[in-house]
Design a protein around this motif. Structure first.
Motif, PDB file in Angstrom:
ATOM      1  N   CYS A  22       0.830  -1.207   0.000  1.00  0.00           N
ATOM      2  CA  CYS A  22       0.000   0.000   0.000  1.00  0.00           C
ATOM      3  C   CYS A  22       0.862   1.254   0.000  1.00  0.00           C
ATOM      4  O   CYS A  22       0.546   2.235  -0.685  1.00  0.00           O
ATOM      5  CB  CYS A  22      -0.947   0.002   1.195  1.00  0.00           C
ATOM      6  N   TRP A  24       3.897   1.483  -1.245  1.00  0.00           N
ATOM      7  CA  TRP A  24       4.496   1.568  -2.571  1.00  0.00           C
ATOM      8  C   TRP A  24       3.496   2.124  -3.577  1.00  0.00           C
ATOM      9  O   TRP A  24       3.818   2.990  -4.386  1.00  0.00           O
ATOM     10  CB  TRP A  24       4.978   0.179  -2.992  1.00  0.00           C
ATOM     11  N   ALA A  25       2.260   1.620  -3.530  1.00  0.00           N
ATOM     12  CA  ALA A  25       1.235   2.082  -4.463  1.00  0.00           C
ATOM     13  C   ALA A  25       0.925   3.562  -4.245  1.00  0.00           C
ATOM     14  O   ALA A  25       0.758   4.315  -5.211  1.00  0.00           O
ATOM     15  CB  ALA A  25      -0.038   1.246  -4.301  1.00  0.00           C
ATOM     16  N   LYS A  28       3.712   5.603  -5.763  1.00  0.00           N
ATOM     17  CA  LYS A  28       3.610   5.637  -7.221  1.00  0.00           C
ATOM     18  C   LYS A  28       2.488   6.570  -7.669  1.00  0.00           C
ATOM     19  O   LYS A  28       2.610   7.265  -8.672  1.00  0.00           O
ATOM     20  CB  LYS A  28       3.378   4.231  -7.789  1.00  0.00           C
ATOM     21  N   GLN A  29       1.385   6.610  -6.945  1.00  0.00           N
ATOM     22  CA  GLN A  29       0.296   7.516  -7.293  1.00  0.00           C
ATOM     23  C   GLN A  29       0.702   8.969  -7.099  1.00  0.00           C
ATOM     24  O   GLN A  29       0.295   9.838  -7.861  1.00  0.00           O
ATOM     25  CB  GLN A  29      -0.945   7.196  -6.470  1.00  0.00           C
ATOM     26  N   ALA A  59       2.280  -5.698  -8.665  1.00  0.00           N
ATOM     27  CA  ALA A  59       1.877  -4.647  -7.733  1.00  0.00           C
ATOM     28  C   ALA A  59       1.384  -3.411  -8.487  1.00  0.00           C
ATOM     29  O   ALA A  59       0.397  -2.783  -8.089  1.00  0.00           O
ATOM     30  CB  ALA A  59       3.046  -4.279  -6.831  1.00  0.00           C
ATOM     31  N   SER A  63      -2.384  -1.983  -8.140  1.00  0.00           N
ATOM     32  CA  SER A  63      -2.618  -0.631  -7.645  1.00  0.00           C
ATOM     33  C   SER A  63      -3.368   0.202  -8.671  1.00  0.00           C
ATOM     34  O   SER A  63      -4.131   1.086  -8.307  1.00  0.00           O
ATOM     35  CB  SER A  63      -1.306   0.054  -7.261  1.00  0.00           C
ATOM     36  N   SER A  64      -3.182  -0.086  -9.966  1.00  0.00           N
ATOM     37  CA  SER A  64      -3.901   0.674 -10.976  1.00  0.00           C
ATOM     38  C   SER A  64      -5.379   0.290 -11.015  1.00  0.00           C
ATOM     39  O   SER A  64      -6.204   1.071 -11.465  1.00  0.00           O
ATOM     40  CB  SER A  64      -3.275   0.463 -12.357  1.00  0.00           C
ATOM     41  N   ALA A  66      -7.101  -0.298  -8.264  1.00  0.00           N
ATOM     42  CA  ALA A  66      -7.726   0.181  -7.030  1.00  0.00           C
ATOM     43  C   ALA A  66      -8.438   1.502  -7.224  1.00  0.00           C
ATOM     44  O   ALA A  66      -8.207   2.260  -8.066  1.00  0.00           O
ATOM     45  CB  ALA A  66      -6.678   0.316  -5.936  1.00  0.00           C
TER      46      ALA A  66
END
Length: 66
Positions: A22, A24-25, A28-29, A59, A63-64, A66
């Protein structure tokens, strides 16, 4: 079969935010808020001779979604 119930949503969100995937995501966002890949010359498909054994692509895909 029993259903899971989250009694304290703030505690649950804090728990999720502390998880490495979470974090990491979220990073990245923040780096790319449009959600589009920047195309840094990296392929999303591993070459057969690649010894890299991590889940970065998985991952990123999760994450994309979500």
């Amino acid at each position: 079969m029993t259903k899971a119930v989250v009694e304290d949503m703030n505690y649950f969100k804090a728990f999720l935010a502390a998880q490495p995937l979470c974090q990491w995501a979220a990073q990245k966002q923040r780096e790319n808020p449009t959600g589009l890949q920047t195309g840094r010359g990296r392929s999303t498909i591993h070459h057969p001779h690649s010894k890299k054994d991590d889940n970065a692509e998985l991952a990123a895909a999760l994450s994309s979604m979500a």
